[in-house]
Design an enzyme around this catalytic site. Structure first.
Site, PDB file in Angstrom:
ATOM      1  N   SER A 135     -33.025  17.946 -17.307  1.00  0.00           N
ATOM      2  CA  SER A 135     -31.778  17.801 -16.577  1.00  0.00           C
ATOM      3  C   SER A 135     -30.764  18.716 -17.258  1.00  0.00           C
ATOM      4  O   SER A 135     -30.496  18.547 -18.449  1.00  0.00           O
ATOM      5  CB  SER A 135     -31.333  16.335 -16.654  1.00  0.00           C
ATOM      6  OG  SER A 135     -30.035  16.182 -16.129  1.00  0.00           O
ATOM      7  N   LYS A 161     -33.773  20.209 -13.089  1.00  0.00           N
ATOM      8  CA  LYS A 161     -32.761  19.477 -12.302  1.00  0.00           C
ATOM      9  C   LYS A 161     -31.390  19.988 -12.719  1.00  0.00           C
ATOM     10  O   LYS A 161     -31.070  20.049 -13.901  1.00  0.00           O
ATOM     11  CB  LYS A 161     -32.908  17.979 -12.583  1.00  0.00           C
ATOM     12  CG  LYS A 161     -31.706  17.116 -12.238  1.00  0.00           C
ATOM     13  CD  LYS A 161     -32.031  15.645 -12.420  1.00  0.00           C
ATOM     14  CE  LYS A 161     -30.872  14.898 -13.055  1.00  0.00           C
ATOM     15  NZ  LYS A 161     -31.193  13.481 -13.306  1.00  0.00           N
ATOM     16  N   LYS A 163     -27.358  19.561 -12.579  1.00  0.00           N
ATOM     17  CA  LYS A 163     -26.215  18.724 -12.266  1.00  0.00           C
ATOM     18  C   LYS A 163     -25.309  19.542 -11.352  1.00  0.00           C
ATOM     19  O   LYS A 163     -25.131  20.756 -11.578  1.00  0.00           O
ATOM     20  CB  LYS A 163     -25.465  18.358 -13.548  1.00  0.00           C
ATOM     21  CG  LYS A 163     -26.248  17.393 -14.424  1.00  0.00           C
ATOM     22  CD  LYS A 163     -26.293  16.011 -13.766  1.00  0.00           C
ATOM     23  CE  LYS A 163     -26.927  15.000 -14.705  1.00  0.00           C
ATOM     24  NZ  LYS A 163     -26.957  13.656 -14.101  1.00  0.00           N
ATOM     25  N   ASP A 188     -28.578  16.842  -8.980  1.00  0.00           N
ATOM     26  CA  ASP A 188     -28.037  15.487  -9.189  1.00  0.00           C
ATOM     27  C   ASP A 188     -26.516  15.555  -9.147  1.00  0.00           C
ATOM     28  O   ASP A 188     -25.884  16.210  -9.979  1.00  0.00           O
ATOM     29  CB  ASP A 188     -28.507  14.955 -10.555  1.00  0.00           C
ATOM     30  CG  ASP A 188     -28.087  13.512 -10.801  1.00  0.00           C
ATOM     31  OD1 ASP A 188     -27.389  12.919  -9.946  1.00  0.00           O
ATOM     32  OD2 ASP A 188     -28.462  12.965 -11.856  1.00  0.00           O
ATOM     33  N   GLU A 213     -30.059  14.019  -5.810  1.00  0.00           N
ATOM     34  CA  GLU A 213     -29.920  12.703  -6.426  1.00  0.00           C
ATOM     35  C   GLU A 213     -28.483  12.202  -6.275  1.00  0.00           C
ATOM     36  O   GLU A 213     -27.532  12.929  -6.592  1.00  0.00           O
ATOM     37  CB  GLU A 213     -30.306  12.845  -7.907  1.00  0.00           C
ATOM     38  CG  GLU A 213     -30.483  11.556  -8.659  1.00  0.00           C
ATOM     39  CD  GLU A 213     -30.945  11.829 -10.105  1.00  0.00           C
ATOM     40  OE1 GLU A 213     -31.549  12.895 -10.372  1.00  0.00           O
ATOM     41  OE2 GLU A 213     -30.665  10.984 -10.960  1.00  0.00           O
ATOM     42  N   ASP A 238     -30.204   6.917  -7.733  1.00  0.00           N
ATOM     43  CA  ASP A 238     -30.195   6.566  -9.156  1.00  0.00           C
ATOM     44  C   ASP A 238     -29.222   5.389  -9.309  1.00  0.00           C
ATOM     45  O   ASP A 238     -29.632   4.218  -9.252  1.00  0.00           O
ATOM     46  CB  ASP A 238     -29.777   7.816  -9.961  1.00  0.00           C
ATOM     47  CG  ASP A 238     -29.572   7.571 -11.450  1.00  0.00           C
ATOM     48  OD1 ASP A 238     -29.651   6.423 -11.897  1.00  0.00           O
ATOM     49  OD2 ASP A 238     -29.317   8.559 -12.192  1.00  0.00           O
ATOM     50  N   LYS A 262     -34.394   3.859 -14.144  1.00  0.00           N
ATOM     51  CA  LYS A 262     -33.893   3.898 -15.511  1.00  0.00           C
ATOM     52  C   LYS A 262     -33.964   2.485 -16.066  1.00  0.00           C
ATOM     53  O   LYS A 262     -33.442   1.545 -15.450  1.00  0.00           O
ATOM     54  CB  LYS A 262     -32.439   4.389 -15.551  1.00  0.00           C
ATOM     55  CG  LYS A 262     -32.301   5.886 -15.308  1.00  0.00           C
ATOM     56  CD  LYS A 262     -30.867   6.324 -15.364  1.00  0.00           C
ATOM     57  CE  LYS A 262     -30.765   7.837 -15.163  1.00  0.00           C
ATOM     58  NZ  LYS A 262     -29.389   8.250 -14.838  1.00  0.00           N
ATOM     59  N   GLY A 290     -33.236   9.743 -17.378  1.00  0.00           N
ATOM     60  CA  GLY A 290     -32.856   9.745 -18.793  1.00  0.00           C
ATOM     61  C   GLY A 290     -31.373   9.457 -18.938  1.00  0.00           C
ATOM     62  O   GLY A 290     -30.597   9.648 -17.996  1.00  0.00           O
TER      63      GLY A 290
HETATM   64  O1  OSB Z   1     -27.613  10.754 -13.658  1.00  0.00           O
HETATM   65  O2  OSB Z   1     -29.482  11.149 -14.576  1.00  0.00           O
HETATM   66  C1  OSB Z   1     -28.249  10.982 -14.671  1.00  0.00           C
HETATM   67  C2  OSB Z   1     -27.210  11.577 -18.303  1.00  0.00           C
HETATM   68  C3  OSB Z   1     -26.203  10.656 -18.430  1.00  0.00           C
HETATM   69  C4  OSB Z   1     -25.837   9.902 -17.346  1.00  0.00           C
HETATM   70  C5  OSB Z   1     -26.502  10.051 -16.132  1.00  0.00           C
HETATM   71  C6  OSB Z   1     -27.541  10.949 -16.002  1.00  0.00           C
HETATM   72  C7  OSB Z   1     -27.867  11.745 -17.091  1.00  0.00           C
HETATM   73  C8  OSB Z   1     -28.896  12.766 -17.044  1.00  0.00           C
HETATM   74  C9  OSB Z   1     -29.464  13.134 -18.379  1.00  0.00           C
HETATM   75  O3  OSB Z   1     -29.205  13.393 -16.056  1.00  0.00           O
HETATM   76  C10 OSB Z   1     -30.912  13.096 -18.440  1.00  0.00           C
HETATM   77  C11 OSB Z   1     -31.372  13.251 -19.856  1.00  0.00           C
HETATM   78  O4  OSB Z   1     -31.396  12.257 -20.610  1.00  0.00           O
HETATM   79  O5  OSB Z   1     -31.726  14.377 -20.204  1.00  0.00           O
HETATM   80 MG    MG Z   2     -28.857  10.720 -11.939  1.00  0.00          MG
END
Ligand code: OSB
Ligand code: MG
Length: 374
Positions: A135, A161, A163, A188, A213, A238, A262, A290
Protein backbone atom coordinates in the site's frame (compact mmCIF):
# COMPACT_ATOMS: atom_id res chain seq x y z
CA UNK A 1 -6.71 -21.36 30.96
CA UNK A 2 -6.04 -19.42 34.12
CA UNK A 3 -5.01 -15.82 33.41
CA UNK A 4 -2.04 -15.03 35.66
CA UNK A 5 -1.37 -11.47 34.48
CA UNK A 6 -2.32 -8.97 31.81
CA UNK A 7 0.20 -6.30 31.03
CA UNK A 8 -0.61 -3.42 28.72
CA UNK A 9 2.16 -1.25 27.26
CA UNK A 10 2.43 1.66 24.91
CA UNK A 11 5.39 1.68 22.53
CA UNK A 12 6.66 4.57 20.44
CA UNK A 13 7.97 3.50 17.06
CA UNK A 14 8.98 5.97 14.34
CA UNK A 15 8.05 4.90 10.80
CA UNK A 16 10.96 4.87 8.35
CA UNK A 17 8.86 7.07 6.05
CA UNK A 18 5.70 9.09 6.72
CA UNK A 19 2.52 7.39 5.46
CA UNK A 20 -0.08 9.72 3.91
CA UNK A 21 -3.71 8.83 3.32
CA UNK A 22 -6.70 11.00 2.39
CA UNK A 23 -7.29 11.56 6.13
CA UNK A 24 -3.78 12.51 7.23
CA UNK A 25 -0.11 11.70 7.67
CA UNK A 26 1.35 9.21 10.15
CA UNK A 27 5.00 9.70 11.11
CA UNK A 28 5.30 8.09 14.52
CA UNK A 29 3.28 5.12 15.68
CA UNK A 30 1.97 4.79 19.22
CA UNK A 31 1.31 1.07 19.49
CA UNK A 32 -0.30 -0.78 22.39
CA UNK A 33 0.81 -4.33 23.15
CA UNK A 34 -1.02 -6.72 25.46
CA UNK A 35 1.08 -9.37 27.13
CA UNK A 36 -1.01 -12.12 28.72
CA UNK A 37 0.64 -14.67 31.01
CA UNK A 38 -1.00 -18.01 31.62
CA UNK A 39 0.40 -21.26 32.95
CA UNK A 40 4.00 -20.44 32.02
CA UNK A 41 3.19 -19.17 28.51
CA UNK A 42 2.93 -15.62 27.16
CA UNK A 43 0.45 -14.56 24.50
CA UNK A 44 0.88 -11.23 22.72
CA UNK A 45 -1.68 -8.98 21.10
CA UNK A 46 -1.08 -5.76 19.16
CA UNK A 47 -3.61 -2.96 19.00
CA UNK A 48 -4.15 -1.63 15.46
CA UNK A 49 -5.80 1.67 16.43
CA UNK A 50 -4.31 4.80 14.94
CA UNK A 51 -3.01 7.74 16.92
CA UNK A 52 -6.14 9.73 16.08
CA UNK A 53 -9.74 8.56 15.54
CA UNK A 54 -9.73 9.19 11.79
CA UNK A 55 -9.72 5.69 10.30
CA UNK A 56 -12.30 4.55 12.84
CA UNK A 57 -13.71 5.97 16.07
CA UNK A 58 -10.95 4.27 18.05
CA UNK A 59 -7.49 5.62 18.85
CA UNK A 60 -4.45 4.57 20.87
CA UNK A 61 -5.80 6.52 23.85
CA UNK A 62 -9.38 5.24 23.64
CA UNK A 63 -8.08 1.67 23.47
CA UNK A 64 -5.82 2.23 26.47
CA UNK A 65 -8.78 3.46 28.51
CA UNK A 66 -11.13 0.68 27.45
CA UNK A 67 -8.57 -2.11 27.92
CA UNK A 68 -7.35 -0.90 31.32
CA UNK A 69 -10.75 -0.01 32.77
CA UNK A 70 -13.21 -2.35 31.07
CA UNK A 71 -11.97 -5.27 28.96
CA UNK A 72 -8.79 -6.12 30.87
CA UNK A 73 -10.57 -6.60 34.21
CA UNK A 74 -13.29 -8.72 32.50
CA UNK A 75 -10.69 -10.99 30.95
CA UNK A 76 -8.60 -11.18 34.13
CA UNK A 77 -11.68 -12.48 35.98
CA UNK A 78 -12.52 -15.07 33.32
CA UNK A 79 -11.03 -18.45 32.43
CA UNK A 80 -11.22 -18.60 28.65
CA UNK A 81 -10.42 -21.96 27.09
CA UNK A 82 -10.24 -20.57 23.57
CA UNK A 83 -9.63 -17.27 21.84
CA UNK A 84 -13.17 -17.74 20.54
CA UNK A 85 -14.53 -17.36 24.09
CA UNK A 86 -13.54 -13.67 24.18
CA UNK A 87 -16.50 -12.08 22.35
CA UNK A 88 -18.79 -13.52 25.04
CA UNK A 89 -16.53 -12.31 27.85
CA UNK A 90 -16.56 -8.79 26.34
CA UNK A 91 -20.25 -8.79 25.36
CA UNK A 92 -21.28 -5.98 27.73
CA UNK A 93 -18.91 -3.52 26.02
CA UNK A 94 -20.27 -2.16 22.76
CA UNK A 95 -18.02 -1.38 19.82
CA UNK A 96 -14.36 -0.76 20.75
CA UNK A 97 -13.42 -3.57 18.41
CA UNK A 98 -9.73 -2.71 18.10
CA UNK A 99 -9.43 -2.73 21.89
CA UNK A 100 -11.20 -6.11 22.04
CA UNK A 101 -9.03 -7.55 19.27
CA UNK A 102 -5.86 -6.63 21.18
CA UNK A 103 -6.84 -8.99 24.00
CA UNK A 104 -8.67 -11.64 21.99
CA UNK A 105 -5.77 -12.10 19.60
CA UNK A 106 -3.36 -12.54 22.52
CA UNK A 107 -5.58 -15.39 23.80
CA UNK A 108 -5.50 -17.11 20.37
CA UNK A 109 -1.72 -16.59 20.38
CA UNK A 110 -1.56 -18.29 23.81
CA UNK A 111 -3.91 -21.07 22.78
CA UNK A 112 -1.79 -21.97 19.75
CA UNK A 113 1.28 -22.25 22.00
CA UNK A 114 -0.60 -24.34 24.54
CA UNK A 115 -1.80 -26.70 21.80
CA UNK A 116 1.67 -26.82 20.25
CA UNK A 117 0.34 -25.82 16.82
CA UNK A 118 0.96 -22.83 14.59
CA UNK A 119 -1.51 -19.98 14.88
CA UNK A 120 -2.35 -20.51 11.21
CA UNK A 121 -3.24 -24.15 11.93
CA UNK A 122 -5.37 -23.17 14.93
CA UNK A 123 -7.32 -20.68 12.78
CA UNK A 124 -7.98 -23.29 10.10
CA UNK A 125 -5.47 -21.93 7.60
CA UNK A 126 -4.71 -23.96 4.48
CA UNK A 127 -1.84 -22.01 2.84
CA UNK A 128 1.93 -22.47 3.24
CA UNK A 129 2.66 -19.20 1.48
CA UNK A 130 0.61 -16.05 1.11
CA UNK A 131 0.66 -13.53 -1.74
CA UNK A 132 1.74 -10.00 -0.80
CA UNK A 133 1.05 -6.53 -2.07
CA UNK A 134 2.02 -3.06 -0.89
CA UNK A 135 0.00 0.00 0.00
CA UNK A 136 1.69 3.20 -1.15
CA UNK A 137 0.77 6.44 0.55
CA UNK A 138 0.17 9.73 -1.24
CA UNK A 139 3.61 11.04 -2.28
CA UNK A 140 5.03 14.57 -2.46
CA UNK A 141 5.32 14.20 -6.26
CA UNK A 142 4.63 11.80 -9.13
CA UNK A 143 8.33 11.06 -9.72
CA UNK A 144 8.57 10.04 -6.04
CA UNK A 145 5.66 7.64 -6.53
CA UNK A 146 7.07 6.19 -9.77
CA UNK A 147 10.42 5.52 -8.06
CA UNK A 148 8.65 3.85 -5.14
CA UNK A 149 6.60 1.60 -7.42
CA UNK A 150 9.71 0.61 -9.33
CA UNK A 151 11.38 -0.38 -6.10
CA UNK A 152 8.44 -2.42 -4.78
CA UNK A 153 7.97 -4.26 -8.08
CA UNK A 154 11.68 -5.06 -8.13
CA UNK A 155 11.30 -6.44 -4.60
CA UNK A 156 8.67 -8.84 -5.98
CA UNK A 157 5.38 -7.48 -4.61
CA UNK A 158 2.45 -8.85 -6.60
CA UNK A 159 0.05 -5.93 -6.30
CA UNK A 160 0.46 -2.18 -5.95
CA UNK A 161 -2.25 -0.26 -4.11
CA UNK A 162 -2.24 3.51 -4.43
CA UNK A 163 -3.79 5.72 -1.82
CA UNK A 164 -5.88 8.31 -3.63
CA UNK A 165 -7.99 11.42 -3.07
CA UNK A 166 -9.40 14.20 -5.28
CA UNK A 167 -6.37 15.70 -7.05
CA UNK A 168 -4.28 12.53 -6.61
CA UNK A 169 -6.19 9.99 -8.69
CA UNK A 170 -6.84 9.67 -12.45
CA UNK A 171 -3.72 11.57 -13.55
CA UNK A 172 -1.64 9.40 -11.28
CA UNK A 173 -3.31 6.17 -12.47
CA UNK A 174 -2.75 7.18 -16.08
CA UNK A 175 0.98 7.72 -15.60
CA UNK A 176 1.35 4.48 -13.68
CA UNK A 177 -0.68 2.46 -16.21
CA UNK A 178 1.24 3.89 -19.15
CA UNK A 179 4.50 2.81 -17.61
CA UNK A 180 3.27 -0.57 -16.25
CA UNK A 181 0.31 -1.75 -18.39
CA UNK A 182 0.23 -5.27 -16.91
CA UNK A 183 0.67 -4.94 -13.14
CA UNK A 184 -2.04 -5.70 -10.62
CA UNK A 185 -3.03 -2.17 -9.58
CA UNK A 186 -5.65 -0.99 -7.12
CA UNK A 187 -6.56 2.14 -5.20
CA UNK A 188 -7.83 3.09 -1.75
CA UNK A 189 -9.70 6.35 -1.14
CA UNK A 190 -10.38 5.98 2.60
CA UNK A 191 -13.74 7.73 2.10
CA UNK A 192 -12.37 10.73 0.19
CA UNK A 193 -15.29 10.98 -2.28
CA UNK A 194 -19.04 11.55 -2.20
CA UNK A 195 -21.78 10.17 -4.39
CA UNK A 196 -21.86 13.49 -6.28
CA UNK A 197 -18.35 12.52 -7.52
CA UNK A 198 -19.79 9.46 -9.29
CA UNK A 199 -19.09 10.81 -12.81
CA UNK A 200 -15.46 11.29 -11.85
CA UNK A 201 -15.24 7.84 -10.24
CA UNK A 202 -16.58 6.29 -13.49
CA UNK A 203 -13.38 7.60 -15.12
CA UNK A 204 -11.41 5.18 -12.90
CA UNK A 205 -12.76 2.35 -15.10
CA UNK A 206 -10.24 3.28 -17.80
CA UNK A 207 -7.29 2.03 -15.73
CA UNK A 208 -8.16 -1.63 -15.24
CA UNK A 209 -7.95 -1.40 -11.47
CA UNK A 210 -8.31 -4.58 -9.48
CA UNK A 211 -10.61 -2.64 -7.14
CA UNK A 212 -11.40 0.73 -5.62
CA UNK A 213 -11.35 0.53 -1.85
CA UNK A 214 -13.83 2.49 0.31
CA UNK A 215 -14.53 5.41 -2.05
CA UNK A 216 -17.49 6.85 -0.07
CA UNK A 217 -18.59 7.33 3.55
CA UNK A 218 -16.69 5.22 6.10
CA UNK A 219 -19.91 3.78 7.55
CA UNK A 220 -21.95 3.34 4.39
CA UNK A 221 -23.49 0.49 2.40
CA UNK A 222 -26.34 2.17 0.53
CA UNK A 223 -24.43 4.85 -1.40
CA UNK A 224 -21.75 2.31 -2.27
CA UNK A 225 -24.45 0.05 -3.71
CA UNK A 226 -25.67 2.93 -5.90
CA UNK A 227 -22.10 3.67 -6.99
CA UNK A 228 -21.26 0.02 -7.71
CA UNK A 229 -24.17 -0.09 -10.21
CA UNK A 230 -22.38 2.66 -12.19
CA UNK A 231 -18.83 1.27 -12.02
CA UNK A 232 -17.17 -1.58 -13.83
CA UNK A 233 -14.35 -1.43 -11.30
CA UNK A 234 -15.12 -3.60 -8.30
CA UNK A 235 -15.69 -1.80 -5.02
CA UNK A 236 -13.90 -3.25 -2.00
CA UNK A 237 -15.14 -2.24 1.44
CA UNK A 238 -12.73 -1.74 4.33
CA UNK A 239 -13.96 0.78 6.94
CA UNK A 240 -17.67 -0.15 6.54
CA UNK A 241 -17.26 -3.82 7.43
CA UNK A 242 -17.26 -4.17 11.22
CA UNK A 243 -18.56 -7.73 11.51
CA UNK A 244 -20.21 -10.66 9.75
CA UNK A 245 -23.61 -8.96 9.66
CA UNK A 246 -22.11 -5.96 7.87
CA UNK A 247 -20.49 -8.32 5.36
CA UNK A 248 -23.85 -10.00 4.74
CA UNK A 249 -25.59 -6.65 4.26
CA UNK A 250 -22.91 -5.36 1.90
CA UNK A 251 -22.89 -8.53 -0.18
CA UNK A 252 -26.69 -8.72 -0.32
CA UNK A 253 -26.97 -5.05 -1.34
CA UNK A 254 -24.08 -5.39 -3.82
CA UNK A 255 -22.26 -2.54 -2.10
CA UNK A 256 -19.00 -4.33 -2.85
CA UNK A 257 -17.58 -7.32 -4.72
CA UNK A 258 -14.46 -7.75 -2.59
CA UNK A 259 -13.90 -7.42 1.16
CA UNK A 260 -10.79 -6.26 3.02
CA UNK A 261 -10.55 -8.00 6.40
CA UNK A 262 -8.64 -6.30 9.19
CA UNK A 263 -8.31 -8.08 12.51
CA UNK A 264 -8.63 -4.94 14.61
CA UNK A 265 -11.49 -3.41 12.65
CA UNK A 266 -13.70 -6.50 13.13
CA UNK A 267 -12.75 -7.13 16.78
CA UNK A 268 -10.34 -10.05 16.53
CA UNK A 269 -9.79 -13.49 15.03
CA UNK A 270 -13.29 -14.90 15.81
CA UNK A 271 -15.13 -12.24 13.85
CA UNK A 272 -12.46 -12.16 11.12
CA UNK A 273 -13.05 -15.87 10.52
CA UNK A 274 -16.83 -15.28 10.53
CA UNK A 275 -16.49 -12.52 7.90
CA UNK A 276 -14.14 -14.73 5.86
CA UNK A 277 -16.61 -17.63 5.93
CA UNK A 278 -19.64 -15.49 5.09
CA UNK A 279 -17.80 -14.03 2.09
CA UNK A 280 -16.50 -17.41 0.96
CA UNK A 281 -19.98 -18.97 1.05
CA UNK A 282 -21.18 -16.17 -1.24
CA UNK A 283 -18.29 -16.21 -3.71
CA UNK A 284 -16.79 -12.91 -2.51
CA UNK A 285 -12.96 -12.94 -2.32
CA UNK A 286 -11.21 -11.35 0.66
CA UNK A 287 -7.72 -10.08 1.43
CA UNK A 288 -5.97 -8.98 4.59
CA UNK A 289 -5.60 -5.26 5.17
CA UNK A 290 -2.78 -3.61 7.09
CA UNK A 291 -2.67 -0.88 9.74
CA UNK A 292 1.05 -0.08 9.80
CA UNK A 293 1.56 -2.86 12.32
CA UNK A 294 4.70 -3.87 14.13
CA UNK A 295 5.79 -7.52 14.11
CA UNK A 296 3.15 -9.03 16.40
CA UNK A 297 0.26 -7.59 14.41
CA UNK A 298 2.06 -8.55 11.23
CA UNK A 299 2.53 -12.18 12.38
CA UNK A 300 -1.17 -12.34 13.27
CA UNK A 301 -2.14 -10.94 9.85
CA UNK A 302 -0.01 -13.57 8.15
CA UNK A 303 -1.67 -16.40 10.08
CA UNK A 304 -5.13 -15.02 9.17
CA UNK A 305 -4.14 -14.71 5.51
CA UNK A 306 -3.57 -18.48 5.34
CA UNK A 307 -7.35 -19.09 5.33
CA UNK A 308 -8.72 -20.42 2.07
CA UNK A 309 -10.69 -17.42 0.80
CA UNK A 310 -7.76 -14.97 1.16
CA UNK A 311 -7.18 -15.28 -2.58
CA UNK A 312 -6.01 -11.74 -3.34
CA UNK A 313 -2.62 -10.31 -2.28
CA UNK A 314 -2.88 -8.57 1.10
CA UNK A 315 -1.31 -5.41 2.52
CA UNK A 316 0.97 -7.74 4.43
CA UNK A 317 4.50 -6.68 3.69
CA UNK A 318 8.02 -6.85 5.08
CA UNK A 319 9.02 -5.34 8.44
CA UNK A 320 11.87 -3.50 6.73
CA UNK A 321 9.42 -1.35 4.74
CA UNK A 322 8.23 0.25 8.00
CA UNK A 323 10.82 -0.12 10.75
CA UNK A 324 14.53 0.27 11.31
CA UNK A 325 14.22 -2.71 13.61
CA UNK A 326 11.02 -4.71 14.16
CA UNK A 327 10.06 -6.06 17.59
CA UNK A 328 10.01 -9.70 16.43
CA UNK A 329 12.64 -12.23 15.46
CA UNK A 330 12.82 -13.32 12.68
CA UNK A 331 11.47 -10.13 11.12
CA UNK A 332 8.75 -10.50 8.48
CA UNK A 333 10.41 -11.13 5.14
CA UNK A 334 8.91 -11.29 1.67
CA UNK A 335 10.48 -13.45 -1.05
CA UNK A 336 11.42 -12.18 -4.50
CA UNK A 337 8.23 -13.91 -5.69
CA UNK A 338 6.22 -11.55 -3.46
CA UNK A 339 5.28 -14.23 -0.97
CA UNK A 340 5.57 -14.82 2.77
CA UNK A 341 6.22 -18.35 3.89
CA UNK A 342 4.27 -19.49 6.94
CA UNK A 343 6.17 -20.88 9.86
CA UNK A 344 4.90 -24.18 11.29
CA UNK A 345 6.43 -23.66 14.71
CA UNK A 346 3.96 -23.38 17.61
CA UNK A 347 2.24 -20.02 18.07
CA UNK A 348 2.84 -16.93 15.96
CA UNK A 349 6.22 -18.16 14.65
CA UNK A 350 8.01 -14.88 15.40
CA UNK A 351 9.53 -14.40 18.86
CA UNK A 352 9.02 -11.08 20.59
CA UNK A 353 12.27 -9.20 21.31
CA UNK A 354 11.44 -8.33 24.90
CA UNK A 355 14.55 -6.16 25.45
CA UNK A 356 13.64 -3.99 22.48
CA UNK A 357 10.00 -3.87 23.59
CA UNK A 358 11.14 -2.71 27.05
CA UNK A 359 13.32 -0.04 25.48
CA UNK A 360 10.47 1.31 23.35
CA UNK A 361 7.87 1.22 26.16
CA UNK A 362 6.66 4.64 27.34
CA UNK A 363 3.93 3.45 29.71
CA UNK A 364 2.92 0.17 31.23
CA UNK A 365 0.06 -1.02 33.40
CA UNK A 366 -0.79 -4.32 34.99
CA UNK A 367 -4.47 -5.16 34.90
CA UNK A 368 -6.11 -7.12 37.69
CA UNK A 369 -9.51 -8.70 38.04
CA UNK A 370 -12.25 -6.34 39.23
CA UNK A 371 -12.86 -6.66 42.95
CA UNK A 372 -16.56 -7.13 43.44
CA UNK A 373 -17.58 -4.81 46.22
CA UNK A 374 -20.64 -5.37 48.44
O1 OSB B 1 -7.12 1.86 4.62
O2 OSB B 1 -5.86 0.18 4.38
C1 OSB B 1 -6.08 1.30 4.89
C2 OSB B 1 -3.02 2.34 6.93
C3 OSB B 1 -3.62 3.01 7.96
C4 OSB B 1 -4.98 3.16 7.97
C5 OSB B 1 -5.75 2.61 6.94
C6 OSB B 1 -5.16 1.91 5.91
C7 OSB B 1 -3.78 1.81 5.89
C8 OSB B 1 -3.05 1.15 4.82
C9 OSB B 1 -1.68 0.68 5.21
O3 OSB B 1 -3.41 1.09 3.67
C10 OSB B 1 -1.42 -0.71 4.88
C11 OSB B 1 -0.13 -1.15 5.50
O4 OSB B 1 -0.11 -1.50 6.70
O5 OSB B 1 0.87 -1.14 4.78
MG1 MG C 1 -8.31 0.73 3.27
Amino acid sequence: MKIDAILLRELHLPLLRPFETSFGVTTNRRILLAEIRSEGLIGWGECTAGEHPNFSEESTDSCWQVIVNELGPMLAAATPEHGGDCPKIFRLVRGNRMAKATLENAIWDLEAQREGVSLSHLLGGVRDVIPCGVSLGIQPSLPDLMALIERELAAGYQRIKLKCKPGWDTEVFEKVRNRWPEIMLSCDANSAYRLRDADHLVDFDAFDLLMIEQPLWYDDFYYHSLLQKRLETKICLDESIRNRRDALAAIEMESCKIINIKLGRVGGFSEAIAVHNAAQERGIPVWCGGMLEAGIGRAHNIALSSLENFTLPGDVSASARYWKEDIVEPEIRVSSAGEIELSDSPGRGHEVKTDLVDKLTVRKEEIRALELVG
